[in-house]
Design a protein around this motif. Structure first.
Motif, PDB file in Angstrom:
ATOM      1  N   MET A 194       0.841  -1.210   0.000  1.00 37.40           N
ATOM      2  CA  MET A 194       0.000   0.000   0.000  1.00 37.40           C
ATOM      3  C   MET A 194       0.874   1.257   0.000  1.00 37.40           C
ATOM      4  O   MET A 194       0.600   2.223  -0.708  1.00 37.40           O
ATOM      5  CB  MET A 194      -0.918  -0.016   1.227  1.00 37.40           C
ATOM      6  N   GLU A 195       1.925   1.238   0.805  1.00 44.95           N
ATOM      7  CA  GLU A 195       2.819   2.389   0.879  1.00 44.95           C
ATOM      8  C   GLU A 195       3.521   2.604  -0.461  1.00 44.95           C
ATOM      9  O   GLU A 195       3.690   3.743  -0.911  1.00 44.95           O
ATOM     10  CB  GLU A 195       3.852   2.164   2.002  1.00 44.95           C
ATOM     11  N   PHE A 196       3.919   1.516  -1.095  1.00 46.59           N
ATOM     12  CA  PHE A 196       4.540   1.615  -2.419  1.00 46.59           C
ATOM     13  C   PHE A 196       3.581   2.265  -3.402  1.00 46.59           C
ATOM     14  O   PHE A 196       3.950   3.171  -4.168  1.00 46.59           O
ATOM     15  CB  PHE A 196       4.945   0.211  -2.898  1.00 46.59           C
ATOM     16  N   ALA A 197       2.305   1.842  -3.360  1.00 48.90           N
ATOM     17  CA  ALA A 197       1.314   2.414  -4.280  1.00 48.90           C
ATOM     18  C   ALA A 197       1.051   3.885  -3.962  1.00 48.90           C
ATOM     19  O   ALA A 197       0.834   4.701  -4.860  1.00 48.90           O
ATOM     20  CB  ALA A 197       0.013   1.619  -4.216  1.00 48.90           C
ATOM     21  N   ALA A 198       1.088   4.231  -2.666  1.00 51.60           N
ATOM     22  CA  ALA A 198       0.748   5.604  -2.264  1.00 51.60           C
ATOM     23  C   ALA A 198       1.904   6.564  -2.497  1.00 51.60           C
ATOM     24  O   ALA A 198       1.700   7.692  -2.936  1.00 51.60           O
ATOM     25  CB  ALA A 198       0.326   5.636  -0.797  1.00 51.60           C
TER      26      ALA A 198
ATOM     27  N   PRO B 121      -2.752   4.112   4.092  1.00 47.98           N
ATOM     28  CA  PRO B 121      -2.419   5.342   3.359  1.00 47.98           C
ATOM     29  C   PRO B 121      -3.491   5.711   2.332  1.00 47.98           C
ATOM     30  O   PRO B 121      -4.255   4.851   1.896  1.00 47.98           O
ATOM     31  CB  PRO B 121      -1.105   4.975   2.661  1.00 47.98           C
ATOM     32  N   PHE B 122      -3.515   7.019   1.981  1.00 41.26           N
ATOM     33  CA  PHE B 122      -4.509   7.535   1.046  1.00 41.26           C
ATOM     34  C   PHE B 122      -3.867   7.933  -0.283  1.00 41.26           C
ATOM     35  O   PHE B 122      -2.706   8.320  -0.323  1.00 41.26           O
ATOM     36  CB  PHE B 122      -5.193   8.772   1.635  1.00 41.26           C
ATOM     37  N   ALA B 123      -4.656   7.820  -1.344  1.00 44.83           N
ATOM     38  CA  ALA B 123      -4.314   8.453  -2.618  1.00 44.83           C
ATOM     39  C   ALA B 123      -5.452   9.432  -2.875  1.00 44.83           C
ATOM     40  O   ALA B 123      -6.566   9.010  -3.187  1.00 44.83           O
ATOM     41  CB  ALA B 123      -4.219   7.407  -3.729  1.00 44.83           C
TER      42      ALA B 123
ATOM     43  N   LEU C 150      -6.169   3.484   0.312  1.00 46.16           N
ATOM     44  CA  LEU C 150      -5.571   2.356  -0.418  1.00 46.16           C
ATOM     45  C   LEU C 150      -5.869   1.043   0.278  1.00 46.16           C
ATOM     46  O   LEU C 150      -5.970  -0.005  -0.347  1.00 46.16           O
ATOM     47  CB  LEU C 150      -4.062   2.556  -0.553  1.00 46.16           C
TER      48      LEU C 150
ATOM     49  N   PHE D   9      -7.434  -1.806  -1.981  1.00 45.79           N
ATOM     50  CA  PHE D   9      -6.704  -3.044  -2.271  1.00 45.79           C
ATOM     51  C   PHE D   9      -7.610  -4.277  -2.164  1.00 45.79           C
ATOM     52  O   PHE D   9      -7.548  -5.162  -3.005  1.00 45.79           O
ATOM     53  CB  PHE D   9      -5.548  -3.211  -1.273  1.00 45.79           C
TER      54      PHE D   9
ATOM     55  N   THR E 128       9.372  -2.079  -2.224  1.00 41.19           N
ATOM     56  CA  THR E 128       9.359  -1.267  -3.441  1.00 41.19           C
ATOM     57  C   THR E 128      10.157  -1.939  -4.558  1.00 41.19           C
ATOM     58  O   THR E 128       9.703  -2.019  -5.710  1.00 41.19           O
ATOM     59  CB  THR E 128       9.969   0.107  -3.093  1.00 41.19           C
TER      60      THR E 128
ATOM     61  N   LEU F 104       8.296  -5.231  -5.672  1.00 39.02           N
ATOM     62  CA  LEU F 104       7.071  -5.039  -6.446  1.00 39.02           C
ATOM     63  C   LEU F 104       7.336  -4.403  -7.808  1.00 39.02           C
ATOM     64  O   LEU F 104       6.526  -4.537  -8.715  1.00 39.02           O
ATOM     65  CB  LEU F 104       6.074  -4.191  -5.647  1.00 39.02           C
TER      66      LEU F 104
ATOM     67  N   MET G 154       1.592  -6.590 -10.227  1.00 41.85           N
ATOM     68  CA  MET G 154       1.108  -5.239  -9.921  1.00 41.85           C
ATOM     69  C   MET G 154       0.064  -4.894 -10.970  1.00 41.85           C
ATOM     70  O   MET G 154       0.382  -4.742 -12.147  1.00 41.85           O
ATOM     71  CB  MET G 154       2.245  -4.214  -9.942  1.00 41.85           C
TER      72      MET G 154
ATOM     73  N   LYS H 296      -2.361   1.548  -8.304  1.00 40.55           N
ATOM     74  CA  LYS H 296      -1.580   0.313  -8.423  1.00 40.55           C
ATOM     75  C   LYS H 296      -1.825  -0.551  -7.196  1.00 40.55           C
ATOM     76  O   LYS H 296      -1.880  -0.041  -6.075  1.00 40.55           O
ATOM     77  CB  LYS H 296      -0.087   0.645  -8.505  1.00 40.55           C
TER      78      LYS H 296
END
Lengths: 388, 388
Positions: free
Chosen positions: A219-223, B57-59, B64, B68, B326, B329, B340, B347
């Motif tokens: 999730m952190e990677f995506a964010a 976390p947020f986007a 997220l 997910f 990171t 992925l 991914m 993502k």
């Protein structure tokens, strides 16, 4: 409840599995098929058979490692490079529902037994592969052991303490996840075949399986595109939500909101902590998590874990003891859920899939001796399928 | 290979799932059903819906965490204590293949929606529950969070270093395993229903799921009744099989036999170590594992990880880099395996079950807004099943 039967067998009663898996990952998956009623025929190479037959720990002459993940299976030794044995194997494939294998990608193709080869023999075959990195992509041939996959998947980097080293999960997580996903994929493909009439190739990678379990890391990677720092035993955005030291051991305490935190403060005789400006809300508590932990442990270290388990639980705050594997597996809850079963006189962990109306027997058939069923199986599969 | 289709949908195409799960454990399981083609209708409570909608976390405005594990689902808000909404729920159950829920045991029964209640409405229903300790046994009502279950199951005691504290696996392992076993159980029950015509109650416990993953911890308990000590990153009976420090990072190296060990010694310019009496065979190397590690790291620390990855790999010794989430992925292997994916412009990790002839789309439908499909679903399920 668990032993009331709808019919004689388990969910996979009547399913024939030809099992070329070895060591841990594949056998862990096919053992679940056996647990749920499938007939699993394990094919072992000439010589000493599956490598794990020589792995400790032992009970007498028996490898517990082998016994755990091969219970309920039949064993036949076949030399898959020799014509007569290849013929028996192909006769098995003609009648099989599932072939499972966890060789390095390419090995089965070199034997002439790729998915494409065997689908010609039996288009309904579900051919399940589990490998380190899968049958596609640049790492398909890369040598994989659980420790290497754990290192490469991010899980080792995410486990441990901020001031400590990356930490391997204390079990062969990537191997076992590969096996569990293989089992899931086989179950899914068996269902789909009922609708389509066709088999498929299920291609599982330990690497993929571990990536799917990264949770906050992914999730952190995506964010943000960044990697999380290691945070030990605490929760990334809830506090207190951690393992704490008592006078004689540890307890896990989880307060997901201010209300539970106030109850916890009361239960440890420090009600005023709930009004401390550093700990007023969850955001503040996470920011001041080191001070929070210290303040709580000052009190918790004054009494044994058993005392806090009783009193903090009575206050309505989620708390649990730290148990070692022995304590966990002999817990009355594990007994009540039939999570320690017996096979061949050996105790071993049961299957977590509990289905009402299907058997979950406390005593299972043992793991086979090498080639124990060889003679009978050679006779049974001397010819192709019987006429329909 | 992955996108060639046998038919329009995935393995669970045509399957209707009514999804009362929330937070992580249950939604992780039902997201896999959606990934494999099932229609998943998520029922959320009035107010802010699933708690994870407010978790980081947020986007932008989107959680997220929620996105997910709820991709591809539809959302409707229902108040299950109100007659009109209960009627819609029951109409859904009449047509459903699967109901999934992860409330604490007892909650569904108090709503009048126990397995027994709903099996009367639809005997073909597969009713899947996932909870901390399961629906039976003395701990059925015990409050469970991932950290508490990890503490109580033995996995935390087994993870970490001999001189360090018990260590939480750096992901919500027990939650995720509960979800994966729930998915597996549903797939198994759907297959079995094709044979029996009957549904079942699948009762999954995060505690059981974690016990099933203890591996050596459970084997040692069966062999000796004792718990294993924590052993850090090394293997219990193979050496060298561990994470090692280089000049600028770590590598995992796995030598399962003397032959590979000799190659490793050559590759680091210390061929004579293979003849050192302390390291002559695997048993000796495990006995002298601290000295072995020190001897290897003296050399490994002289060059960066990239150098050793090239040279030790070229020598034929299994080695892998330590990657963070990171790096893992975004690795070309994760890309090649479609691990991914994208949903709603975000993502996220894909599904490890790759089935030839079934879709594994790189772009999936997004997670729904709260009650996004409410109006349409209220209309669709205003009445019971249409006449056959």
């Amino acid at each position: 409840m668990m032993s009331m039967k709808v019919r004689g067998g388990g969910a996979f009663s009547g399913v024939l599995v030809i099992d070329l898996t070895h060591v841990l990952n594949g056998p862990f998956g096919t053992a679940m098929l056996s647990d749920l009623g499938a007939r699993v025929i394990k094919i072992e190479p000439p010589g000493h058979g599956d490598d794990t037959r020589t792995y400790g720990p032992f009970a007498g002459q028996t490898s517990l490692y082998f016994a755990f993940v091969n219970r309920g299976k039949e064993s036949i030794v076949l030399n898959l490079k020799e014509d007569e044995d290849r013929k028996i194997f192909i006769n098995m494939i003609r009648r099989a529902d599932v072939l499972a294998e966890n060789f390095r990608p390419g090995v089965m193709a070199r034997l002439g037994f790729s998915y494409e080869d065997l689908a010609k023999v039996n288009p309904r075959l579900i051919y399940a592969s589990s490998s380190g990195f899968g049958h596609t992509g640049p790492l398909a041939d890369y040598p994989a052991y659980d420790t290497i996959v754990q290192a490469m998947s991010g899980i080792m980097d995410m486990t441990g303490f901020p001031d400590g080293p990356p930490t391997r999960v204390g079990t062969s997580l990537s191997d076992l996840l590969g096996g569990l996903y293989m089992f899931s994929g086989i179950a899914s493909a068996l269902y789909a075949r009922e609708k389509t009439g066709r088999g498929t190739h299920v291609d599982i990678a330990m690497f993929d399986a571990t990536l799917a379990f990264l949770e906050h890391g992914a999730m952190e990677f995506a964010a943000t595109g960044r990697a999380l720092d290691r945070i030990g035993n605490r929760h990334p955005f809830l506090a207190p939500f951690d393992l704490f030291e008592c006078a004689d051991g540890h307890v896990a305490i989880c307060c997901g909101n201010d209300h539970l935190f106030a109850k916890l403060c009361g239960a440890i005789g420090r009600a005023e902590l709930a009004n401390d400006p550093r700990f007023l809300d969850d955001v503040s508590r996470v920011q001041n998590v080191v001070a929070l932990r210290a303040a709580l442990e000052v009190e918790l270290k004054k009494a044994p874990a058993a005392y806090w388990l009783t009193n903090i639980h009575a206050a309505g705050v989620p708390i649990g003891p730290l148990l070692d594997a022995t304590q966990a597996l002999s817990h009355p809850q594990a007994q009540a859920r039939n999570m320690m079963i017996e096979a061949g006189g050996l105790k071993m962990t049961g299957i977590p899939i509990k289905m009402k109306g299907y058997p979950d027997e406390p005593i299972r058939a043992p793991a086979p001796d090498l080639d124990e069923h060889g003679a009978a199986l050679r006779e049974e599969f001397a010819n192709g399928p019987p006429p329909a």
